[in-house]
Design an enzyme around this catalytic site. Sequence first.
Site, PDB file in Angstrom:
ATOM      1  N   SER A 124      18.631  -9.246   0.518  1.00  0.00           N
ATOM      2  CA  SER A 124      18.312 -10.090   1.282  1.00  0.00           C
ATOM      3  C   SER A 124      19.385 -11.250   1.736  1.00  0.00           C
ATOM      4  O   SER A 124      20.337 -11.349   0.495  1.00  0.00           O
ATOM      5  CB  SER A 124      17.201 -11.174   0.534  1.00  0.00           C
ATOM      6  OG  SER A 124      16.846 -12.337   1.119  1.00  0.00           O
ATOM      7  N   GLY A 183      26.427  -6.361  -2.633  1.00  0.00           N
ATOM      8  CA  GLY A 183      26.430  -7.680  -2.485  1.00  0.00           C
ATOM      9  C   GLY A 183      27.120  -8.247  -3.732  1.00  0.00           C
ATOM     10  O   GLY A 183      27.335  -7.501  -4.642  1.00  0.00           O
ATOM     11  N   LYS A 214      10.563 -14.773   0.470  1.00  0.00           N
ATOM     12  CA  LYS A 214      10.484 -14.622  -1.010  1.00  0.00           C
ATOM     13  C   LYS A 214       9.211 -14.978  -1.622  1.00  0.00           C
ATOM     14  O   LYS A 214       8.830 -14.103  -2.554  1.00  0.00           O
ATOM     15  CB  LYS A 214      11.731 -15.633  -1.625  1.00  0.00           C
ATOM     16  CG  LYS A 214      13.115 -14.920  -1.508  1.00  0.00           C
ATOM     17  CD  LYS A 214      13.334 -13.687  -1.956  1.00  0.00           C
ATOM     18  CE  LYS A 214      14.969 -13.189  -1.905  1.00  0.00           C
ATOM     19  NZ  LYS A 214      15.190 -11.877  -2.349  1.00  0.00           N
ATOM     20  N   LYS A 224      11.937  -9.947   7.681  1.00  0.00           N
ATOM     21  CA  LYS A 224      11.790  -8.493   7.620  1.00  0.00           C
ATOM     22  C   LYS A 224      12.325  -7.836   6.079  1.00  0.00           C
ATOM     23  O   LYS A 224      11.437  -7.173   5.635  1.00  0.00           O
ATOM     24  CB  LYS A 224      12.553  -7.822   8.690  1.00  0.00           C
ATOM     25  CG  LYS A 224      11.920  -7.876  10.017  1.00  0.00           C
ATOM     26  CD  LYS A 224      12.691  -7.534  11.091  1.00  0.00           C
ATOM     27  CE  LYS A 224      12.509  -5.802  10.937  1.00  0.00           C
ATOM     28  NZ  LYS A 224      13.347  -5.174  12.216  1.00  0.00           N
ATOM     29  N   TYR A 241      13.754 -17.986   4.721  1.00  0.00           N
ATOM     30  CA  TYR A 241      14.063 -17.455   3.147  1.00  0.00           C
ATOM     31  C   TYR A 241      13.006 -17.815   2.361  1.00  0.00           C
ATOM     32  O   TYR A 241      12.415 -16.878   1.545  1.00  0.00           O
ATOM     33  CB  TYR A 241      15.460 -18.109   3.008  1.00  0.00           C
ATOM     34  CG  TYR A 241      15.973 -17.540   1.518  1.00  0.00           C
ATOM     35  CD1 TYR A 241      16.455 -16.396   1.388  1.00  0.00           C
ATOM     36  CD2 TYR A 241      16.117 -18.621   0.577  1.00  0.00           C
ATOM     37  CE1 TYR A 241      16.891 -15.587   0.264  1.00  0.00           C
ATOM     38  CE2 TYR A 241      16.635 -17.820  -0.742  1.00  0.00           C
ATOM     39  CZ  TYR A 241      17.020 -16.550  -1.004  1.00  0.00           C
ATOM     40  OH  TYR A 241      17.515 -16.020  -2.069  1.00  0.00           O
ATOM     41  N   VAL A 298      16.702  -1.150   4.109  1.00  0.00           N
ATOM     42  CA  VAL A 298      15.208  -0.984   3.270  1.00  0.00           C
ATOM     43  C   VAL A 298      14.084  -1.662   4.217  1.00  0.00           C
ATOM     44  O   VAL A 298      13.064  -1.280   3.634  1.00  0.00           O
ATOM     45  CB  VAL A 298      15.162  -1.406   2.019  1.00  0.00           C
ATOM     46  CG1 VAL A 298      16.176  -1.006   1.015  1.00  0.00           C
ATOM     47  CG2 VAL A 298      15.461  -3.174   2.074  1.00  0.00           C
TER      48      VAL A 298
END
Length: 265
Positions: A67, A3, A141, A83, A137, A49
């Site tokens: 993520s 990323g 977190k 997830k 989101y 993961v």
Amino acid sequence: AAGFLGSHLSDYLLDGGFSVVGMDNLLTGDLANIQHLTGRDFVFVKHDVTNYINLPGPIDLIFHFASPASPIDYLRVPIQTLKVGSLGTHNTLGLAKAKQARFLLASTSEVYGDPLVHPQREDYWGNVNPVGPRGVYDEAKRFAEAMTMAYHRVHGVQTRIVRIFNTYGPRIRIDDGRAVPAFMSQALRNEDVTVFGDGSQTRSLCYVSDLIDGIFRLMLSDTSDPVNIGNPQELTISQLAEQIIALTGSRSRVVYRPLPVDDPR
């Protein structure tokens, strides 16, 4: 690792003399971001993961950056986002516990939601809508932070939490949906630059190398409580749009559209 931030972190660690195992399921990552690492002390493992992680040998540091991070991505894959914040955090913390490794969670300023306190200090608990479209989101977190602190308190894992504010730089996806790449691509094509809301909402923009340097320093620190990393200087979205139009020499003009649901002001 493939990323935007993960690839820059890999660069930084390799330049510092570390051996790096980079893991990514390529849901939002791109192998082009790490192609230049071929031949260095870098091993790429394609893996999700949210599934059990088994890596041989000793591991000193684990950076959990997995993520989707842009609104376009996490609204497209909301379940995967939840997830990776829950199962992915559990699995990476389990690996840290098994390897007796130090662990750092990449959290986000979005844990503050649409904040009622300004600027946001780390002791502010936030104003989050758990059932809104952005909740997938924000709450992923927030759960990840809670899980990280539980492993720290119960199992004694050396954990760190960074709350990342807006960051920009090379390798950010042009279709990322965030302001800097969106405004840049529109301005370079001389298209209308789209600002959502009235443009008075503020953002602070941190350059990627500053962010990564701060994250590594946090990993080596003794601070287990969350730490904000970003640029303390703010500008409005309208100012950002006008600045990018000026820098690109574009003929674009700014147009305004309705603000998305729960978008932070």
